[in-house]
Design an enzyme around this catalytic site. Structure first.
Site: not given
Ligand code: SDX
Length: 428
Positions: A306, A363
């Site tokens: 998140h 989720d």
């Molecule tokens: C919702 O914003 C809100 O409030 C949203 C929400 C709401 O109520 O409206 O809470 C609802 O959208 C929840 C999120 C649902 N999405 C997912 O579950 C999809 C999986 N999660 C990700 O794609 C990610 O965690 C996000 C999109 C939710 C957040 O992305 P960020 O903040 O941009 O973080 P990032 O993608 O830069 O990740 C930071 C690191 C990265 O690794 P490095 O490049 O530093 O090596 O963490 C890793 C990412 O690759 N990472 C994950 C991961 N999520 C982040 N690695 C594996 N699995 C994951 N799920």
């Protein structure tokens, strides 16, 4: 003068005011930055940028706190109901009995859609994704009310808000019925908001339908937990689109499209696909987590991570508990729930996730409940949208009431070629 931030540009020092929120959050007010320094800020994904002041939700990502209008989500989940939470978000205060009865009666009596509108769904293929159907239908819904779309008219706003909260359930249910080739069920005013939604989705003309109070309560809880969440992608979309002064239906339609994305609300559908794939392939949780850590294609741990919560998502904790309660009451065994629990236990002890502060989000467990009551995964995000609707509308209203209201129009840093000349076709 309050606190200020000083920046030094080309040997000159500039002071910018620091603003502070109710809970001590602080921000540099950069509204005069460009006029005073000629500089803009750059912040892809707006991870460090506040787009507005808001009195609606409060999130503390480090403490795992979420409050709607100051009330902790845990209390609302335990003591309130979705329409009461919707009223709280929209008006800023909890309704008294008379206010709530008026709101409930108005919502109940606006669930029916124009008879002509039913043909809208017939134009769509059977396998049309409900989010495509819902965003298109909500945008089109405004065409039935050309005389009440002015975002600056109090009466137009109230009737539009009630129509949207009421009819979005009907539209979502009709999108589902169209996808399964079953007849649309007219709304029933004798049922609760959620009971009516369940009836329109799972009822049919050949037999009576009894709303299961366990399911009714579980869905009402999920709607409460999804109702608002600060300036997330879809809420920011509703604000940006709404800032052009387009009608509320158009802004909400845009929000539905933003929510559909798998990085946002669409993740609840992807989580179930992920859990089902692990089950079907006989993979262990550890095997999948290792694939997720390697970044294997299609192996992202959906429902984890998140932008704001870096400790835990309080909604996920509540939903996880509800999963066990609901499945026990329904007498349903869920292999998917077992896999989800195993994945969470593994990930929360794994350095990859711990270092990146990745925890289950809203989720991760919600689809387990939706699945247990017979909802197809394609409908999960539509149910998320029904829950998020009052939050989107409340944010849209707050924006229109903001004395600083103006059209949203970010700047950019240009990285294209320097000035160049047109080359005639024959010379290319
Ligand atoms: C919702 O914003 C809100 O409030 C949203 C929400 C709401 O109520 O409206 O809470 C609802 O959208 C929840 C999120 C649902 N999405 C997912 O579950 C999809 C999986 N999660 C990700 O794609 C990610 O965690 C996000 C999109 C939710 C957040 O992305 P960020 O903040 O941009 O973080 P990032 O993608 O830069 O990740 C930071 C690191 C990265 O690794 P490095 O490049 O530093 O090596 O963490 C890793 C990412 O690759 N990472 C994950 C991961 N999520 C982040 N690695 C594996 N699995 C994951 N799920």
């Amino acid at each position: 003068m309050g606190d200020t931030a000083r920046i030094c540009v080309d040997g000159k020092t500039f002071e910018l005011p620091i603003v502070e929120g109710t809970e001590g959050e602080r921000a540099i007010d950069i509204r005069k930055l460009r006029s005073e320094t000629g500089l803009i800020t750059l912040d892809s994904g707006y991870a460090n940028t506040g787009s507005c002041r808001s009195a609606i939700p409060f999130i503390d990502g480090d403490q795992g706190i979420l409050r709607y209008r100051g009330i902790p989500i845990e209390e609302l989940a335990e003591k309130s109901n979705f329409l009461e939470v919707a009223y709280l978000l929209l008006s800023g205060h909890q309704p008294n009995r008379e206010q709530f009865d008026y709101f409930l009666k108005s919502i109940t009596h606006h669930t029916m859609i124009h008879e002509d509108f039913k043909r809208f769904f017939g134009a769509l293929p059977k396998d049309a994704h409900p989010m495509a159907a819902c965003s298109a239908a909500i945008g089109a819904l405004s065409t039935f009310y050309p005389d009440s779309l002015d975002p600056r008219d109090e009466r137009h706003i109230e009737i539009s808000v009630h129509r949207l909260i009421a009819k979005t359930t009907t539209i979502a249910a009709y999108a589902y019925k169209h996808s399964v080739g079953q007849p649309f069920m007219y709304p029933r005013n004798d049922l609760s908001y959620v009971g009516n939604l369940l009836y329109m989705m799972f009822g049919n003309p050949c037999e009576s339908y009894e709303v299961d109070p366990v399911i009714e309560k579980a869905i009402d809880l999920l709607l409460i937990l999804h109702a608002d969440h600060e300036q997330n992608c879809s809420a920011s979309t509703v604000r940006l689109v709404g800032s052009s002064r387009v009608n509320l239906f158009a802004a909400i339609s845009a929000g539905i499209n933003a929510l559909w994305g798998p990085s946002h609300g669409g993740a609840n559908q992807e989580v179930i696909h992920m859990l089902q794939a692990i089950a079907d392939q006989g993979m262990t949780g550890r095997e999948f987590v290792e694939r997720a850590k390697r970044g294997d294609p299609g192996a992202r741990l959906m429902g984890f991570g998140h932008r704001v919560y870096k400790n835990f998502d309080p909604r996920s904790k509540i939903i996880k508990k509800a999963c066990f309660d609901v499945l026990e009451k329904l007498g349903v065994h869920s292999r998917l729930l077992e896999i989800a629990v195993e994945l969470e236990e593994i990930a929360l002890k794994d350095d990859y996730f711990v270092e990146r502060r990745l925890y289950p989000n809203v989720d991760f467990y919600s689809g387990v409940i939706y699945s247990a009551i017979g909802t197809p995964p394609t409908m999960f995000t539509a149910l998320f949208a029904i829950g998020r609707l009052p939050g989107w509308i409340a944010q849209w209203l707050e924006m229109h009431q903001d004395p600083d209201f103006k059209i949203g129009r970010p700047r950019q840093i240009y990285t294209g070629p320097p000035i160049t000349s047109y080359v005639p076709l024959e010379d290319r």
